[in-house]
Design an enzyme around this catalytic site. Structure first.
Site, PDB file in Angstrom:
ATOM      1  N   GLU A  17       4.970  -5.360   7.096  1.00  0.00           N
ATOM      2  CA  GLU A  17       4.257  -4.271   7.790  1.00  0.00           C
ATOM      3  C   GLU A  17       4.766  -4.011   9.208  1.00  0.00           C
ATOM      4  O   GLU A  17       4.803  -2.870   9.661  1.00  0.00           O
ATOM      5  CB  GLU A  17       2.750  -4.578   7.839  1.00  0.00           C
ATOM      6  CG  GLU A  17       2.021  -4.399   6.516  1.00  0.00           C
ATOM      7  CD  GLU A  17       2.012  -5.650   5.650  1.00  0.00           C
ATOM      8  OE1 GLU A  17       1.243  -5.711   4.689  1.00  0.00           O
ATOM      9  OE2 GLU A  17       2.813  -6.571   5.924  1.00  0.00           O
ATOM     10  N   ALA A  44       0.871  -1.169   0.000  1.00  0.00           N
ATOM     11  CA  ALA A  44       0.000   0.000   0.000  1.00  0.00           C
ATOM     12  C   ALA A  44       0.912   1.224   0.000  1.00  0.00           C
ATOM     13  O   ALA A  44       2.087   1.128   0.334  1.00  0.00           O
ATOM     14  CB  ALA A  44      -0.862  -0.006   1.252  1.00  0.00           C
ATOM     15  N   GLY A  76       0.577  -5.003   0.978  1.00  0.00           N
ATOM     16  CA  GLY A  76      -0.647  -5.017   0.168  1.00  0.00           C
ATOM     17  C   GLY A  76      -0.420  -5.655  -1.186  1.00  0.00           C
ATOM     18  O   GLY A  76      -1.366  -6.120  -1.826  1.00  0.00           O
ATOM     19  N   GLU A  88      -0.850  -9.306  -0.483  1.00  0.00           N
ATOM     20  CA  GLU A  88      -2.283  -9.496  -0.184  1.00  0.00           C
ATOM     21  C   GLU A  88      -3.099  -9.487  -1.483  1.00  0.00           C
ATOM     22  O   GLU A  88      -4.026 -10.278  -1.643  1.00  0.00           O
ATOM     23  CB  GLU A  88      -2.740  -8.412   0.797  1.00  0.00           C
ATOM     24  CG  GLU A  88      -2.146  -8.604   2.198  1.00  0.00           C
ATOM     25  CD  GLU A  88      -2.337  -7.404   3.101  1.00  0.00           C
ATOM     26  OE1 GLU A  88      -2.887  -7.593   4.209  1.00  0.00           O
ATOM     27  OE2 GLU A  88      -1.966  -6.288   2.697  1.00  0.00           O
TER      28      GLU A  88
HETATM   29  N1  T1G Z   1       4.660   3.344  -0.471  1.00  0.00           N
HETATM   30  C1  T1G Z   1       5.118   4.560  -0.874  1.00  0.00           C
HETATM   31  N2  T1G Z   1       6.394   4.798  -1.336  1.00  0.00           N
HETATM   32  C2  T1G Z   1       7.204   3.734  -1.391  1.00  0.00           C
HETATM   33  C3  T1G Z   1       6.798   2.424  -0.980  1.00  0.00           C
HETATM   34  C4  T1G Z   1       5.458   2.248  -0.517  1.00  0.00           C
HETATM   35  N3  T1G Z   1       4.981   1.060  -0.136  1.00  0.00           N
HETATM   36  N4  T1G Z   1       7.855   1.597  -1.133  1.00  0.00           N
HETATM   37  C5  T1G Z   1       8.862   2.348  -1.630  1.00  0.00           C
HETATM   38  N5  T1G Z   1       8.481   3.624  -1.779  1.00  0.00           N
HETATM   39  C6  T1G Z   1       9.277   4.736  -2.323  1.00  0.00           C
HETATM   40  C7  T1G Z   1      10.504   5.064  -1.475  1.00  0.00           C
HETATM   41  O1  T1G Z   1      10.177   5.969  -0.445  1.00  0.00           O
HETATM   42  C8  T1G Z   1      11.437   5.683  -2.501  1.00  0.00           C
HETATM   43  O2  T1G Z   1      11.021   7.010  -2.709  1.00  0.00           O
HETATM   44  C9  T1G Z   1      11.129   4.885  -3.757  1.00  0.00           C
HETATM   45  O3  T1G Z   1       9.824   4.309  -3.549  1.00  0.00           O
HETATM   46  C10 T1G Z   1      12.097   3.763  -4.014  1.00  0.00           C
HETATM   47  O4  T1G Z   1      12.188   2.974  -2.842  1.00  0.00           O
HETATM   48  C11 T1G Z   1      -2.444  -2.731   3.643  1.00  0.00           C
HETATM   49  C12 T1G Z   1      -0.515  -1.671   5.384  1.00  0.00           C
HETATM   50  C13 T1G Z   1      10.133  -2.243  -2.536  1.00  0.00           C
HETATM   51  C14 T1G Z   1      12.112  -3.297  -1.593  1.00  0.00           C
HETATM   52  O5  T1G Z   1       6.833  -2.027   3.539  1.00  0.00           O
HETATM   53  O6  T1G Z   1      10.796  -2.284   1.060  1.00  0.00           O
HETATM   54  O7  T1G Z   1       1.083  -2.631   2.408  1.00  0.00           O
HETATM   55  O8  T1G Z   1      13.035   8.167  -1.912  1.00  0.00           O
HETATM   56  O9  T1G Z   1      14.607   3.448  -2.343  1.00  0.00           O
HETATM   57  O10 T1G Z   1      15.831   0.048  -2.591  1.00  0.00           O
HETATM   58  O11 T1G Z   1      -1.338  -4.535   4.514  1.00  0.00           O
HETATM   59  O12 T1G Z   1      11.114   0.221  -1.262  1.00  0.00           O
HETATM   60  O13 T1G Z   1      12.727   7.742  -4.325  1.00  0.00           O
HETATM   61  O14 T1G Z   1      11.248   9.407  -3.124  1.00  0.00           O
HETATM   62  O15 T1G Z   1      13.349   1.662  -1.083  1.00  0.00           O
HETATM   63  O16 T1G Z   1      14.699  -0.555  -4.792  1.00  0.00           O
HETATM   64  C15 T1G Z   1       4.239  -2.589   2.929  1.00  0.00           C
HETATM   65  C16 T1G Z   1       8.389  -0.907   1.407  1.00  0.00           C
HETATM   66  C17 T1G Z   1       3.527  -1.282   2.945  1.00  0.00           C
HETATM   67  C18 T1G Z   1       7.653  -2.191   1.320  1.00  0.00           C
HETATM   68  C19 T1G Z   1      12.345  -1.341  -3.146  1.00  0.00           C
HETATM   69  N6  T1G Z   1       5.342  -2.525   1.995  1.00  0.00           N
HETATM   70  N7  T1G Z   1       9.330  -0.724   0.329  1.00  0.00           N
HETATM   71  O17 T1G Z   1      13.575  -1.029  -2.594  1.00  0.00           O
HETATM   72  O18 T1G Z   1      13.906   1.354  -3.515  1.00  0.00           O
HETATM   73  S1  T1G Z   1       2.245  -1.257   4.164  1.00  0.00           S
HETATM   74  C20 T1G Z   1       6.578  -2.237   2.387  1.00  0.00           C
HETATM   75  C21 T1G Z   1      10.487  -1.421   0.273  1.00  0.00           C
HETATM   76  C22 T1G Z   1       1.027  -2.241   3.505  1.00  0.00           C
HETATM   77  C23 T1G Z   1      -1.134  -3.404   3.759  1.00  0.00           C
HETATM   78  C24 T1G Z   1      -0.077  -2.626   4.435  1.00  0.00           C
HETATM   79  C25 T1G Z   1      11.439  -1.042  -0.820  1.00  0.00           C
HETATM   80  C26 T1G Z   1      11.451  -2.005  -2.023  1.00  0.00           C
HETATM   81  P1  T1G Z   1      12.061   8.124  -3.029  1.00  0.00           P
HETATM   82  P2  T1G Z   1      13.585   2.381  -2.340  1.00  0.00           P
HETATM   83  P3  T1G Z   1      14.608  -0.063  -3.427  1.00  0.00           P
END
Ligand code: T1G
Length: 707
Positions: A129, A63, A106, A109
């Protein structure tokens, strides 16, 4: 929204592509867009099955976390995924999820709401999460146990650790591994299953039954140990337990309750702050856009002590061949034995394969000469923490380095400009302060000098990422960001022992606050002689008549240098297990008597407040001096370099959470008690507190001025 999700037809197969760079996050409007196209494909008689795939580097990485970050400003996130996922699951035509890159949160999911999942070999799937202080909030805790079994679902949701594609296949999360082109493979698979009934994950209960009764209890115990102080892992276990005990819909309701509790918690706000902070610190305002980092393909390290050895391993672990030089064969052998031992331990623990360990070791070339140094793109000096010694080494490095070679110092506190003055090209000089053990600790403090060239800064920051570090840029001052703040933090801890608290009480109070270890335990780990050398280097800055801790110097005079000496603030056995030492208490009582310091009973709250607010107060000065670019840079420095709990967001974010007026009030109390030489409130803190503002707000304001 159409362009962020699009529908294409491949004969009888419809393909829905999510194209929301950089990570196809499920932001507002995207689920709705997918649902609309799904409906369209379902209505189309020519379509026999549907494939959902992500454009670019990844499937859906979750998400949109920015939606949850809005909570801080009191906004309610506009994201409810349950209906969207039911629409997928109830689609009358088979929906095949084609996964590459990361299917996280998400994203997984969404994939599990599909009827089938095919996956590329390099993909990872997970429910991370809890690392954001949340739990899966779109039925992940209900569908995952139905596919992977309850035990695995508990592990994945409580730890947030992702798993590779092959394991996802073995567990039944994925149905086929696509070694060739993913889209073609997914379309072929969709054709294979088009005529078959579409299995709904929520109806697959066969794996829910095999739950060992003690499973949840053991998982909670493990979560309390590994996620000390964190609440989300326990909530995640509760939610998966609900899946094993309740029908799907009731389980989802229980998950939603637990999710909301996490969402509105300060832990989640802190961890989301840390998530974006980790990415923000890589952005250096003011660095010309056309400045591109140079490639670093060969490195060299001077000094094979604890730090030099760890730094060489860090390069080798990142695939960069590295020379390590010492002045004496015995010291070189000692350093290489430590390196060999570290790799052997990692292989023995299965963290590395034997072959991998040998490959990495082979990238390290030990030697007593500068041969080959003229090929290095960067030379890192890791010799004794003394300016005179370091300047001699930098003069030598200048003579042997090739043009364009970066000259880096691993100093943890000394003046980079002073060191650079010994180099023929001070614009190529930069600080690269690694944290011990350098091959483990994720923080890299990059210190810019007065003359450091923008390209050298850009290269050092990019190199940090390549080495698997989180690089934070600091300005040049005694102790830079980290150690400049740790000085008053340690000072207060040492004063508290002189005033009557025991070493154990001080350590325990900060440990219970969430620090990875207490301040005096950290002092013993780093070695009291390091602090002693630094105090001697900076003695000339000490203001006469201002109280200084006496005990640490006394301990050093007694050669009680900490763990490496078997005794410091505490006694250490062969396994480095600490125990109280009456001799230190006696020294504290004697010191207090001689300095007329009244000894008293001290509460944990005072210990925490004095140590943490000393950090915050100095942090505010560092921010005002421009030594740190943003308050979040200080937070990330402390989370990844000094064991500050990420679930408190770092010292500056924590202060915002407590409320700056409250922090100011406590600091003013300390000022009245201990004097303004030690405790005068930082002007920035006073200003922000009086205006009802925050450090986070200060960052935003500073950012807007810079843009
Ligand atoms: N939402 C918004 N922005 C995100 C994002 C996300 N989920 N994931 C990454 N970004 C942005 C990040 O801030 C950066 O921005 C750019 O993308 C590149 O990321 C309902 C509640 C996927 C392994 O926790 O682990 O789903 O700095 O530098 O090294 O149940 O990003 O360029 O402006 O990290 O290649 C759960 C989080 C969400 C995964 C890629 N998901 N992301 O790594 O790039 S909660 C996560 C990561 C959720 C549901 C729940 C990593 C990546 P900017 P990056 P990367």
């Amino acid at each position: 929204m159409a362009e962020l999700v699009r529908l294409t037809r491949h004969d009888d197969i419809a393909v829905i592509t999510i194209d929301n760079p950089p990570v196809n996050a499920l932001g507002p409007g995207i689920p709705e867009g997918i649902e609309a196209l799904l409906g369209e494909a379902a209505q189309d008689d020519h379509v026999r099955a549907i494939v959902l795939i992500g454009a670019g580097q990844t499937f859906i990485a979750g998400a949109d976390i920015r939606e949850f970050a809005k909570i801080v400003s009191g906004e309610r996130p506009r994201l409810s995924l349950y209906p969207f996922l039911l629409a997928i699951e109830d689609c009358p035509k088979p929906v095949v999820m084609a996964i590459h890159g990361a299917a996280f949160g998400g994203g997984l999911e969404t994939a599990m709401a599909g009827h089938y999942r095919v996956i590329a070999p390099g993909a990872q799937v997970g429910q991370p999460e809890v690392k954001l202080g949340l739990i899966p909030g779109a039925a992940g805790t209900q569908r995952l146990p139905r596919l992977a079994g309850v035990a695995k679902a508990v592990e994945m949701c409580a730890t947030g650790q992702s798993i590779p594609a092959r394991e996802a296949l073995e567990l039944g999360i994925a149905d086929r591994l696509i070694e060739s082109d993913l889209l073609e493979g997914a379309i072929a698979f969709a054709r294979d299953v088009a005529a078959k009934p579409a299995p709904k994950t929520r109806e697959r209960n066969e794996k829910l039954g095999d739950t060992h009764p003690a499973l949840f209890g053991m998982a909670r115990e493990q979560a309390r140990k590994s996620g000390r102080g964190m609440t989300a892992p326990l909530a995640a276990i509760d939610a998966v337990e609900a899946a094993a005990r309740l029908p799907f819909d009731e389980g989802c309701r229980r998950e939603a309750e637990l999710f909301d509790e996490c969402l509105y918690s300060s832990q989640s706000r802190s961890l989301i702050h840390a998530f974006f902070g980790e990415r923000t610190v890589a952005k250096i305002p003011g660095l010309p856009k056309d400045v591109k980092p140079a490639e670093v393909t060969r490195a060299a390290v001077i000094g094979a002590g604890t730090m030099g050895g760890g730094i060489a391993m860090t390069f080798a672990n990142a695939g960069i061949p590295v020379i390590i030089k010492e002045t004496a064969a015995e010291a070189l052998e000692r350093g290489m034995n430590t390196i060999r031992g570290n790799y052997a331990k990692s292989a023995a623990k299965g963290r590395l394969s034997q072959a991998d360990a040998e490959q990495r070791l082979a990238r390290i070339t030990p030697q007593l000469s500068y041969e080959g140094f003229d090929q290095a793109d960067i030379i890192v000096e890791a010799v004794f923490e003394n300016t005179v010694v370091k300047k001699q080494v930098f003069a030598e490095m200048s003579r042997i380095a090739k043009p364009g070679c970066i000259l880096a110092s691993n100093t943890s506190s000394l003046d980079i400009d002073e060191i650079a003055s010994a180099a023929s090209h001070p614009d190529m000089v930069i600080g690269t302060h690694f944290f011990s053990p350098a091959h483990v600790m994720r923080l890299l403090e990059v210190v810019r000098g007065r003359e450091t060239a923008p390209r050298v800064i850009a290269t050092a920051m990019a190199l940090g990422k390549k080495l698997g570090k989180i690089a934070v840029l600091a300005g040049n001052c005694p102790g830079f960001i980290g150690n400049r703040m740790v000085a008053p933090y340690l000072r207060e801890a040492q004063f508290l022992v002189e005033e009557g608290a025991s070493v154990e009480q001080v350590n325990q109070a900060l440990y219970d606050f969430g620090m990875a270890m207490g301040p005096l335990a950290m002092d013993d780990l780093a070695g009291l002689d390091i602090g002693w050398a630094i105090r001697k280097e900076f003695a000339r800055f000490e203001k006469p008549g201002v109280r200084q801790p006496r005990l640490p110097d006394l301990l050093c005079e007694l050669r009680r240098f900490g763990q490496k000496a078997g005794r410091g603030w505490s006694l250490y056995d062969a396994d480095r297990k600490p125990s109280p030492d009456r001799e230190v208490t006696a020294l504290a009582e004697k010191t207090a008597r001689e300095a007329s310091i009244p000894r008293r009973t001290i509460l944990d709250e005072e210990i925490v407040d004095r140590c943490i607010y000393a950090l915050v107060n100095e942090g505010a000065r560092i921010l005002e001096d421009g030594i740190a670019l943003r308050a979040v840079d200080i937070d990330i420095t402390y989370i990844y370099g000094y064991g500050f709990p990420a679930w408190r967001g770092g010292p500056m974010f924590y202060a915002d959470t407590v409320g700056l007026p409250n922090v100011l009030m406590r600091i003013q109390e300390s000022e009245r008690t201990h004097g303004s030489d030690l405790w005068s409130p930082a002007p920035l803190l006073t200003r922000l507190a009086n205006k009802g503002q925050t450090f986070a707000g200060f960052d935003k304001q500073r950012e807007s001025v810079r843009v």
